[in-house]
Design an enzyme around this catalytic site. Structure first.
Site, mmCIF file in Angstrom:
data_model
loop_
_atom_site.group_PDB
_atom_site.id
_atom_site.type_symbol
_atom_site.label_atom_id
_atom_site.label_comp_id
_atom_site.label_asym_id
_atom_site.label_seq_id
_atom_site.Cartn_x
_atom_site.Cartn_y
_atom_site.Cartn_z
ATOM 1 N N THR A 1 0.585 -11.264 5.753
ATOM 2 C CA THR A 1 -0.312 -10.124 5.512
ATOM 3 C C THR A 1 -1.374 -9.995 6.599
ATOM 4 O O THR A 1 -1.693 -10.968 7.288
ATOM 5 C CB THR A 1 -1.025 -10.311 4.149
ATOM 6 O OG1 THR A 1 -1.708 -9.119 3.798
ATOM 7 C CG2 THR A 1 -2.031 -11.442 4.190
ATOM 8 N N ARG B 1 -12.875 -13.464 7.014
ATOM 9 C CA ARG B 1 -12.397 -13.555 5.627
ATOM 10 C C ARG B 1 -10.917 -13.960 5.589
ATOM 11 O O ARG B 1 -10.095 -13.437 6.319
ATOM 12 C CB ARG B 1 -12.590 -12.197 4.939
ATOM 13 C CG ARG B 1 -12.132 -12.159 3.478
ATOM 14 C CD ARG B 1 -10.713 -11.639 3.330
ATOM 15 N NE ARG B 1 -10.363 -11.362 1.935
ATOM 16 C CZ ARG B 1 -9.125 -11.078 1.535
ATOM 17 N NH1 ARG B 1 -8.137 -11.027 2.396
ATOM 18 N NH2 ARG B 1 -8.884 -10.834 0.274
ATOM 19 N N SER C 1 -0.464 -3.057 6.258
ATOM 20 C CA SER C 1 -1.123 -4.219 5.663
ATOM 21 C C SER C 1 -0.443 -5.524 6.056
ATOM 22 O O SER C 1 -0.727 -6.570 5.476
ATOM 23 C CB SER C 1 -1.113 -4.084 4.144
ATOM 24 O OG SER C 1 0.213 -3.852 3.724
ATOM 25 N N THR D 1 0.222 -10.709 -4.857
ATOM 26 C CA THR D 1 -0.313 -9.663 -3.994
ATOM 27 C C THR D 1 -1.529 -9.096 -4.732
ATOM 28 O O THR D 1 -1.686 -9.288 -5.922
ATOM 29 C CB THR D 1 0.747 -8.582 -3.706
ATOM 30 O OG1 THR D 1 0.172 -7.591 -2.834
ATOM 31 C CG2 THR D 1 1.239 -7.903 -4.959
ATOM 32 N N GLY D 2 -2.369 -8.405 -3.994
ATOM 33 C CA GLY D 2 -3.569 -7.867 -4.629
ATOM 34 C C GLY D 2 -4.822 -8.519 -4.106
ATOM 35 O O GLY D 2 -4.800 -9.141 -3.033
ATOM 36 N N THR E 1 0.523 -6.932 1.008
ATOM 37 C CA THR E 1 1.150 -8.183 1.421
ATOM 38 C C THR E 1 2.627 -8.223 1.069
ATOM 39 O O THR E 1 3.008 -7.815 -0.030
ATOM 40 C CB THR E 1 0.464 -9.347 0.668
ATOM 41 O OG1 THR E 1 -0.892 -9.380 1.067
ATOM 42 C CG2 THR E 1 1.125 -10.676 0.955
ATOM 43 N N ASP F 1 -5.819 -14.932 -0.277
ATOM 44 C CA ASP F 1 -4.957 -15.900 -0.981
ATOM 45 C C ASP F 1 -3.653 -16.186 -0.225
ATOM 46 O O ASP F 1 -3.031 -17.230 -0.406
ATOM 47 C CB ASP F 1 -4.601 -15.349 -2.365
ATOM 48 C CG ASP F 1 -3.864 -14.007 -2.273
ATOM 49 O OD1 ASP F 1 -4.283 -13.146 -1.469
ATOM 50 O OD2 ASP F 1 -2.866 -13.820 -2.993
HETATM 51 N N1 ASP Z 1 -3.552 -10.596 -1.152
HETATM 52 C C1 ASP Z 1 -3.949 -9.999 0.086
HETATM 53 C C2 ASP Z 1 -5.317 -10.464 0.445
HETATM 54 O O1 ASP Z 1 -6.182 -10.521 -0.407
HETATM 55 C C3 ASP Z 1 -3.919 -8.509 0.092
HETATM 56 C C4 ASP Z 1 -2.846 -7.824 -0.689
HETATM 57 O O2 ASP Z 1 -1.842 -8.378 -1.097
HETATM 58 O O3 ASP Z 1 -3.012 -6.630 -0.907
HETATM 59 O O4 ASP Z 1 -5.556 -10.703 1.603
#
Ligand code: ASP
Length: 339
Positions: free
Chosen positions: A211, A221, A91, A244-245, A193, A224
Site C-alpha cells: 500500500t 506515518r 493507493s 484494509t481500511g 490497500t 497497519d
Molecule cells: N490500511 C491502510 C493504511 O492504513 C490503508 C487502506 O487499506 O486503505 O495505511
C-alpha cells in the site's frame, strides 16, 4: 489398498454400530469422525483471495504463475506487482496518493507457511515494495526494515530508485493543500490497500500486503499494512487474515492476528472477520476516528473457506479458484456510511 477417506468412512460406520451399544462416548467420537470426513471433503485448493477491485488482475497473474509451477511467494509477488505498477490505482505503489508533504511513502509485507516474514515501511522511491519485503524475508536476518534503511537495502539488492508521484497524484495533492484537511477517504473509490491470501496445492498458507497508505497522512506515518499481526497474519495450522481500511484502528486491535486466533478457536472465516470488526466498532464508537472509520478483513482457513467483512458498506474482494474462476464478491458489513 484403502485410502484415508475409506478409512474415515469405515471408522464412521464402525462407530455408528458401536455407539448404540456403548452410548454417549461413542456418539461423541462419531461426531468427531463425521467432522473430519466433512473437513476432508471440503478442502479446496488452491484458492487466492485479494482485497478490492484491483485484486482481480492481481489474482489473475498470481493464478497464472501458480499454475505454471511458481512457488506461493513468487506467485504472490507477481500478482501484487500489477496494482503496484498501475498509476490508476491511487493507493498502491506507483501513482499512489502522497503524504501531506507530497511524498509517496510505501508499506508492504509478506509471510509464508513457515511463519517467515519480511516487511518494509516508510519506503520511498521504489515501485515494488512487496518485492523488497520479500528480499528482507529471503536475504536478511530481520523481519522489518524502515525508511532510509529500507531504501538502502533495496538499492543494494538492485532495485531502481524512481519518482513515484505521477502528475495526476501531484495535481490531487495540490488541490488537497488548498484546504489541507485530513480526513481519510477510505473505500470511496475502491482504491485501497491490496492484501492477498493464498492456500496452495499443498494446502500451505501464505499472504502479502502492499500500500501507499492513507492519502495526506503525516510524513513518517506508518499504517497497519507492513505490521505482521495487524495488516496481515497467518498460522499454517489454522488460517490467514488480512486487513484494509484505517490502519490506526487495525493496529490498536491487532486485527489480523485476532481473526486468525478466532479461527483457531473454531470460528469460520466469516464469524472471525465479523467478530473482530464488531470489536473494532465497540472500541471506536466514541472515538474521534469514528466519523471516517472503515475497516475490512478477508480470511481464508485451512479448508479453503474464505470470507470478507467490513464495518461500513462498499468493501469487496476477489476470489480465484478452480471451481468458479476469478470473480468479485461484495463483503457483508455492519452499517452503511450515513451512520
Ligand atoms: N490500511 C491502510 C493504511 O492504513 C490503508 C487502506 O487499506 O486503505 O495505511
Amino acid at each position: 489398498m484403502s485410502n484415508r477417506r475409506d478409512f474415515i468412512k469405515k471408522t464412521t460406520l464402525g462407530t455408528l454400530a458401536v455407539s448404540s451399544v456403548f452410548g454417549l462416548e461413542a456418539v461423541a467420537q462419531n461426531t468427531e469422525n463425521q467432522k473430519e470426513t466433512l473437513a476432508v471433503k471440503k478442502t479446496k485448493k488452491p484458492v487466492v483471495i485479494s482485497t478490492w477491485n484491483h485484486g482481480l488482475p492481481a489474482n489473475a497473474e498470481t493464478w497464472k504463475e501458480l499454475k505454471a509451477g511458481k512457488s506461493a511467494l513468487d506467485a504472490i509477488e507477481a500478482g501484487m506487482k500489477i496494482p503496484e505498477a498501475d498509476p490508476k490505482v491511487r493507493s498502491v505503489g506507483y501513482g499512489g496518493y502522497p503524504d501531506r508533504e507530497g511524498k509517496v511513502t510505501l508499506d508492504a509485507c509478506i509471510m509464508d507457511h513457515n511463519s517467515n516474514c519480511g516487511s518494509v515501511s516508510f519506503l520511498q522511491g521504489i515501485k515494488h515494495p512487496l518485492s523488497v519485503a520479500k528480499r528482507v524475508l529471503e536475504n536478511t536476518p530481520h523481519v522489518m526494515l524502515s525508511g532510509q534503511g529500507a531504501l538502502q537495502f533495496a538499492l543494494s539488492e538492485g532495485f531502481k530508485e524512481e519518482n513515484l508521484l505521477t502528475p495526476e497524484s501531484e495535481k490531487d495533492w495540490k488541490k488537497w493543500l488548498e484546504e489541507s484537511k485530513y480526513k481519510p477517504v477510505i473505500n470511496i473509490e475502491n482504491h485501497d490497500t491490496i492484501s492477498m491470501l493464498m492456500i496452495d496445492e499443498d494446502g500451505n498458507l501464505s499472504g502479502g500486503c502492499t500500500t501507499s497508505g492513507a492519502a495526506w497522512k503525516m510524513h513518517g506515518r506508518v499504517g497497519d499494512s507492513p505490521i505482521i499481526g495487524a495488516g496481515l497474519f497467518l498460522d499454517n495450522e489454522v488460517g490467514a487474515a488480512a486487513a484494509t481500511g484505517l490502519g490506526e484502528a487495525v493496529i490498536r486491535t491487532a486485527g489480523s492476528a485476532m481473526v486468525v486466533e478466532l479461527m483457531r478457536q473454531g470460528k469460520s472465516p466469516y464469524e472471525a472477520c465479523k467478530e473482530i470488526t464488531e470489536r473494532i466498532y465497540n472500541k471506536h464508537k466514541n472515538h474521534k476516528d469514528m466519523e471516517y472509520l472503515q475497516v475490512g478483513f478477508i480470511a481464508l482457513n485451512k479448508n479453503g473457506e474464505h470470507a470478507g467483512y467490513s464495518l461500513r458498506s462498499g468493501f469487496n474482494y476477489a476470489i480465484c479458484d478452480d471451481e468458479k474462476g476469478n470473480r468479485m464478491e461484495d463483503a457483508k458489513f455492519k452499517m452503511n456510511w450515513d451512520k
